[in-house]
Motif scaffolding. Sequence first.
Motif, PDB file in Angstrom:
ATOM      1  N   UNK A  52       0.835  -1.214   0.000  1.00 44.22           N
ATOM      2  CA  UNK A  52       0.000   0.000   0.000  1.00 44.22           C
ATOM      3  C   UNK A  52       0.862   1.253   0.000  1.00 44.22           C
ATOM      4  N   UNK A  53       1.929   1.244   0.804  1.00 44.55           N
ATOM      5  CA  UNK A  53       2.796   2.429   0.873  1.00 44.55           C
ATOM      6  C   UNK A  53       3.447   2.724  -0.467  1.00 44.55           C
ATOM      7  N   UNK A  54       3.689   1.698  -1.274  1.00 51.56           N
ATOM      8  CA  UNK A  54       4.283   1.912  -2.605  1.00 51.56           C
ATOM      9  C   UNK A  54       3.220   2.210  -3.662  1.00 51.56           C
ATOM     10  N   UNK A  55       1.949   2.214  -3.270  1.00 49.11           N
ATOM     11  CA  UNK A  55       0.878   2.530  -4.216  1.00 49.11           C
ATOM     12  C   UNK A  55       0.563   1.410  -5.179  1.00 49.11           C
ATOM     13  N   UNK A 144       1.144   5.811  -0.024  1.00 51.32           N
ATOM     14  CA  UNK A 144       1.220   5.307  -1.397  1.00 51.32           C
ATOM     15  C   UNK A 144       0.883   6.386  -2.404  1.00 51.32           C
ATOM     16  N   UNK A 145      -0.131   7.176  -2.092  1.00 48.58           N
ATOM     17  CA  UNK A 145      -0.517   8.265  -2.993  1.00 48.58           C
ATOM     18  C   UNK A 145       0.561   9.349  -3.047  1.00 48.58           C
ATOM     19  N   UNK A 146       1.219   9.625  -1.915  1.00 47.42           N
ATOM     20  CA  UNK A 146       2.321  10.597  -1.914  1.00 47.42           C
ATOM     21  C   UNK A 146       3.440  10.101  -2.828  1.00 47.42           C
ATOM     22  N   UNK A 147       3.768   8.822  -2.739  1.00 46.49           N
ATOM     23  CA  UNK A 147       4.821   8.240  -3.577  1.00 46.49           C
ATOM     24  C   UNK A 147       4.477   8.368  -5.057  1.00 46.49           C
ATOM     25  N   UNK A 148       3.248   8.004  -5.411  1.00 44.63           N
ATOM     26  CA  UNK A 148       2.828   8.078  -6.819  1.00 44.63           C
ATOM     27  C   UNK A 148       2.810   9.525  -7.302  1.00 44.63           C
TER      28      UNK A 148
END
Length: 195
Positions: A52-55, A144-148
Amino acid sequence: MHKLSGGTTKPLKYEDIVVTAFRMFPEEFALRGYPEYPDSSDIHKPLYGPLKRRGLVRNANKTFALTERGVEVCSVLNARLAGKPVKAASGDRMDRVLSGEVEKMLATAAYRFFINDQQAKILDTDFYAFLGCTVRSHANDVLGRVTITEDAVKEARRLSYPDKENASRLADAWKFLKTRFQQDIEGVKKAPKRG
């Protein structure tokens, strides 16, 4: 998940993911001491945490789905595992998933307020909409959204997508939003993690 969903973003029941993983890799996903039964904890932790953290995945009500980015990553991994040549992304073209992310950000209220010098009007709800989630989203979903978002903005800037002016303004807007809502992002990072 990629195999079970047919390479799509179709939602999958958690139990189906657990059973499929166990059937495909019984030695990896068996309950310790009971090799005939699946161990769901080995599935639970990555789904709620790093994936999830990686989106790469999203979830709701004990169902999980690959994100578009997750489908793309799985397709590349499957091709490599099969020994097939993997078509490298063109260095001068925006990837389909990231271009979709950029288009969504350009259509948000936060971006419109920013380019019209109305930054004071940007609320936390506008910031989260810019990311593609809500203030009530789970911490790992937000991360995840921040990463993307970070990846999409960097790539848009590098490739001047959709054009040089918007790419530059989008990068400036993202920099502003990250600074203005830094406490929100830090709070999410410190939130208790599931799994």
